[in-house]
Scaffold this active site. Structure first.
Site, PDB file in Angstrom:
ATOM      1  N   TRP A   1      -4.533  -2.278   3.372  1.00 31.77           N
ATOM      2  CA  TRP A   1      -2.762  -1.946   2.960  1.00 31.77           C
ATOM      3  C   TRP A   1      -2.134  -2.440   4.355  1.00 31.77           C
ATOM      4  O   TRP A   1      -1.236  -3.266   4.526  1.00 31.77           O
ATOM      5  CB  TRP A   1      -2.245  -0.750   2.375  1.00 31.77           C
ATOM      6  CG  TRP A   1      -2.417  -0.893   1.412  1.00 31.77           C
ATOM      7  CD1 TRP A   1      -3.744   0.308   0.442  1.00 31.77           C
ATOM      8  CD2 TRP A   1      -2.060  -1.811  -0.067  1.00 31.77           C
ATOM      9  NE1 TRP A   1      -3.503  -0.150  -0.679  1.00 31.77           N
ATOM     10  CE2 TRP A   1      -2.443  -1.016  -1.109  1.00 31.77           C
ATOM     11  CE3 TRP A   1      -1.020  -2.745  -0.020  1.00 31.77           C
ATOM     12  CZ2 TRP A   1      -2.418  -1.544  -2.715  1.00 31.77           C
ATOM     13  CZ3 TRP A   1      -0.688  -3.553  -1.246  1.00 31.77           C
ATOM     14  CH2 TRP A   1      -1.520  -2.965  -2.385  1.00 31.77           C
TER      15      TRP A   1
ATOM     16  N   ASP B   1      -5.475   8.332  -7.308  1.00 34.15           N
ATOM     17  CA  ASP B   1      -4.959   6.798  -7.001  1.00 34.15           C
ATOM     18  C   ASP B   1      -4.273   7.177  -5.863  1.00 34.15           C
ATOM     19  O   ASP B   1      -2.798   7.256  -5.178  1.00 34.15           O
ATOM     20  CB  ASP B   1      -4.051   5.946  -7.447  1.00 34.15           C
ATOM     21  CG  ASP B   1      -3.357   4.353  -7.128  1.00 34.15           C
ATOM     22  OD1 ASP B   1      -4.117   3.599  -6.454  1.00 34.15           O
ATOM     23  OD2 ASP B   1      -2.489   4.540  -7.258  1.00 34.15           O
TER      24      ASP B   1
END
Length: 569
Positions: free
Chosen positions: A279, A340
C-alpha cells in the site's frame, strides 16, 4: 478553470470498502498551463538523499527516504502557531477522496487527486501551472476508493503510478508524458494508489489488489526509460512458512494446524492467487543500500480454509537489496491472517534502543492492531511492541458464518496513514481508528479478478466509533499522551522542529498540537474531511503548512476538492 465531477459505476460496498470493477471515466489526456510552464529546478539525487535537512522543500512522500515525517523548520512554533491562517486554497477538478502528500520543489508544488490527476501549482500563491488528466484504460479494478497518494520528482521528471496500473513519467515543466509503461493487468485486480519512490535512477513501486486474488510484488523500473530492472514477488512459491500459532505479541491465533496441513496436501500451495499487495512507500537505508516495506493481507481476506500455511510474506515487514531486489530478511506480524489486519502504514527508519539498551539502526511500523512495532534493521527481528493505542477485544476470535465480534476491526488501529516521529523526544505519532466490527466468513472460489473477500467485515450498528492521536516512546513502548477524537482517524500526521504535530479529521478539523503533551494549540475547519498527510515547506523565507481536504471513500467522510496552504502572515 475546467470543472467536472467524476462518478463511479458498478461499485460494490462491503464493510466500509468501496470496491469493484469500474469502467473508467473516458476523458482526454490534457495538459493545461495557466502560466506556460512550471519553472522548476531539476532535483538531484543528492538533494533527495539529504531531504531531511532541507527546510525549503518537501521532496519525498514522507519527507525523506527514512520516512520520518519530521520537518526541520521552526518558524511556525508553539508560540506563533495561533496566528496561522489560510494563505491560499486551490480547488482541483475532482471532488473525491483526497490522500495526496504534496511535494514541493523550489516553490513549485505537485499534488494528485483520485483517478490519477496531477497538478503543478505555484507554492506561494496556489496558482495552477499545469494539469495532467490521465486517460484511463477501459477497466479499473480497485479497493477502498480511486485514491492517489502523490508523485515523486527526480531530475526534470515527475513520476506517477495510476489507478489502471501504469507507471508514467511526466515532464516537470509542462506535464507532458515522457514515457508510460504497464505495471500489471487491471482486469486481474491490479491497481496503483501509492506514490512511487525514485532513487539512483530506479522507480520503486508495489501493487494494490490483495482483495482480488493477485500475486503481489515490489518492482524497480529504469527512471530514464521505464524498463523493468527487477521484480520481487511478495508471495514466494513456498508460502507455507513455519506454521506459526502466535502473533507478534505472543497471543494465540486459534489456528487448526492439522486441518491446514491436510488442506495443503489436497490443494497444494496457493501462492499464485494469495494477495500480498503493497500500500505504501518503502523506506530506504542509504548506508546499507536496503529497502524496507510492509506487505498487506492475504486473499481471500477472511476465508483461510483455502489458503493453508502462514501465507508468506503477507502481513510482513520485508527487506530487499536495492540494486538487485534480492530478499534479505522479513518479519511476519500475523500469520494466516483472517481479520484483514494487514500491514499498510509505511515503515520508518531511525535509531532505537535494542534489547540490551544500546542504540542501533532500527525500524518502526504502526499496525492495524494498534501497536507500534520496533525492529532491528539488521535482521528484521522484533525488539519490542508498544502498548495498544486502541481497544482490543476478543483477539483472535475467528470469523464465523453468523458473525464474530473482534476489535480493533478491519480498518485499524493505524490504517495506511503514515506516522510521524521526533527523534529528539524519542516519540512516534500515530493516528488511529476505533471501529468495532463483526467478522463473517463465507467460502467462495476464485472469481477471476473480481472482489474476493471470503466473507465480510461489518461495522456494528449502535457501537460508538472514534479515533485518537497517540504519542508513543518507541524506546520503551509506553504511550506518552493521547488525544481522543470523535471520529476514526485516517490520513496521516506531520511533526516539525517547532514542537508541533499537524493532523486532520474526517469532520473537517485540521489542528496543531504540542508535540510534547498533546495540547491543542490551533485549529481550522476545512469544510471537507482532512484525510491526507500534511506537508510543510518554505518560499521567500516564509514557512507554509499544506494539506488536502477532500474526504475519504473508505470511511465515507465528506468529500471536497481543496488543497489548503497556511502561513503566519
Amino acid at each position: 478553470m475546467h470543472r467536472f465531477s467524476i462518478g463511479c459505476a458498478a461499485v460494490f460496498a462491503v464493510a466500509g470498502l468501496l470496491t469493484g470493477p469500474v469502467s473508467a471515466q473516458e476523458t482526454k489526456q490534457e495538459t493545461k498551463a495557466a502560466s506556460g510552464q512550471a519553472m522548476v529546478s531539476p532535483v538531484t539525487q543528492q538533494q533527495l538523499n539529504s531531504a531531511d535537512k532541507n527546510s525549503t522543500n518537501f521532496l519525498l512522500t514522507n519527507g525523506n527516504y527514512a520516512q520520518t515525517r519530521f520537518y526541520p523548520a521552526k518558524q511556525i512554533d508553539r508560540n506563533s502557531v495561533k496566528h496561522l491562517h489560510v494563505a491560499w486554497i486551490f480547488q482541483t477538478d475532482v471532488k473525491e477522496s483526497l490522500e495526496t502528500s504534496p511535494i514541493v520543489v523550489d516553490g513549485v508544488m505537485f499534488v494528485t487527486t483520485s483517478f490519477s490527476h496531477v497538478y503543478a501549482l505555484d507554492a506561494k500563491t496556489g496558482a495552477q501551472l499545469w494539469h495532467y488528466n490521465h486517460k484511463m484504460g477501459p477497466i479499473t479494478t480497485y479497493c477502498c476508493g480511486p485514491n492517489n497518494r502523490g508523485v515523486q520528482v527526480l531530475g526534470d521528471r515527475v513520476y506517477l503510478a495510476t489507478l489502471d496500473s501504469k507507471l508514467v513519467a511526466l515532464n516537470a515543466k509542462t506535464g507532458d508524458v515522457v514515457w508510460s509503461t504497464d505495471i500489471a493487468d487491471p482486469e486481474l485486480g491490479y491497481s496503483e494508489t501509492m506514490a512511487p519512490t525514485v532513487i539512483k535512477d530506479k522507480v520503486l513501486i508495489g501493487t494494490n489488489g490483495g482483495e482480488y486474488g493477485i500475486r503481489g510484488f515490489m518492482r524497480a523500473y529504469d527512471a530514464k526509460t521505464g524498463k523493468l530492472i527487477w521484480s520481487f514477488n511478495t508471495i514466494p512459491e513456498n508460502s507455507v512458512g513455519v506454521w506459526a500459532t502466535k502473533d507478534a505479541t505472543g497471543r494465540d491465533m486459534h489456528r487448526n494446524i492439522q486441518a491446514e496441513k491436510d488442506q495443503l496436501a489436497k490443494i497444494g500451495d496457493p501462492y499464485k492467487k494469495l494477495g500480498g499487495g503493497v500500500w505504501q512507500n518503502p523506506a530506504i537505508d542509504l548506508a546499507t543500500n536496503r529497502i524496507y516495506f510492509v506487505v498487506g493481507n492475504p486473499s481471500p481476506d477472511l476465508d483461510g480454509s483455502i489458503r493453508p500455511g502462514d501465507n508468506l510474506y503477507t502481513n510482513s515487514l520485508v527487506a530487499l537489496d536495492l540494486d538487485t531486489g534480492k530478499y534479505l530478511c522479513h518479519f511476519q506480524y500475523i500469520a494466516h491472517d483472517v481479520w484483514d489486519l494487514d500491514a499498510a502504514s509505511p515503515p520508518v527508519l531511525l535509531d532505537v534502543k535494542g534489547k540490551d539498551g544500546k542504540t542501533i539502526p532500527g525500524l518502526i511500523h504502526a499496525g492495524k492492531t494498534g501497536h507500534i512495532y520496533v525492529h532491528d534493521r539488521k535482521d528484521c527481528s522484533l525488539i519490542r511492541f508498544s502498548d495498544a493505542m486502541v481497544p482490543q477485544e476478543n483477539m483472535w476470535t475467528l470469523p464465523t458464518k453468523e458473525g464474530a465480534r473482534m476489535l480493533p476491526g478491519a480498518n485499524g488501529g493505524v490504517e495506511w496513514s503514515p506516522i510521524a516521529t521526533d527523534p529528539g523526544q524519542e516519540l512516534a505519532y500515530a493516528i488511529n481508528l476505533h471501529q468495532p466490527m463483526n467478522y463473517f466468513v463465507e467460502n467462495s472460489p476464485y472469481p477471476n479478478g473480481k472482489l474476493w473477500l471470503g466473507g465480510a467485515f461489518k461495522v456494528i450498528p449502535g457501537e460508538a466509533q472514534a479515533g485518537n492521536i497517540t504519542a508513543v516512546n518507541y524506546n520503551t513502548g509506553k504511550i506518552k499522551w493521547q488525544v481522543k477524537t470523535p471520529e476514526p482517524m485516517i490520513g496521516g500526521i506531520l511533526a516539525t522542529a517547532g514542537g508541533l504535530v499537524f493532523t486532520g479529521e474526517g469532520n473537517g478539523k485540521f489542528a496543531a498540537y504540542n508535540s510534547s503533551n498533546g495540547k491543542e494549540l490551533w485549529s481550522f475547519r476545512a469544510g471537507a474531511g482532512v484525510n491526507a498527510p500534511p506537508s510543510s515547506y518554505m518560499v521567500g523565507g516564509k514557512q507554509y503548512i499544506v494539506v488536502g481536504a477532500g474526504g475519504n471513500t473508505q470511511i465515507d467522510f465528506h468529500r471536497g476538492n481543496n488543497i489548503i496552504a497556511f502561513s503566519l502572515d
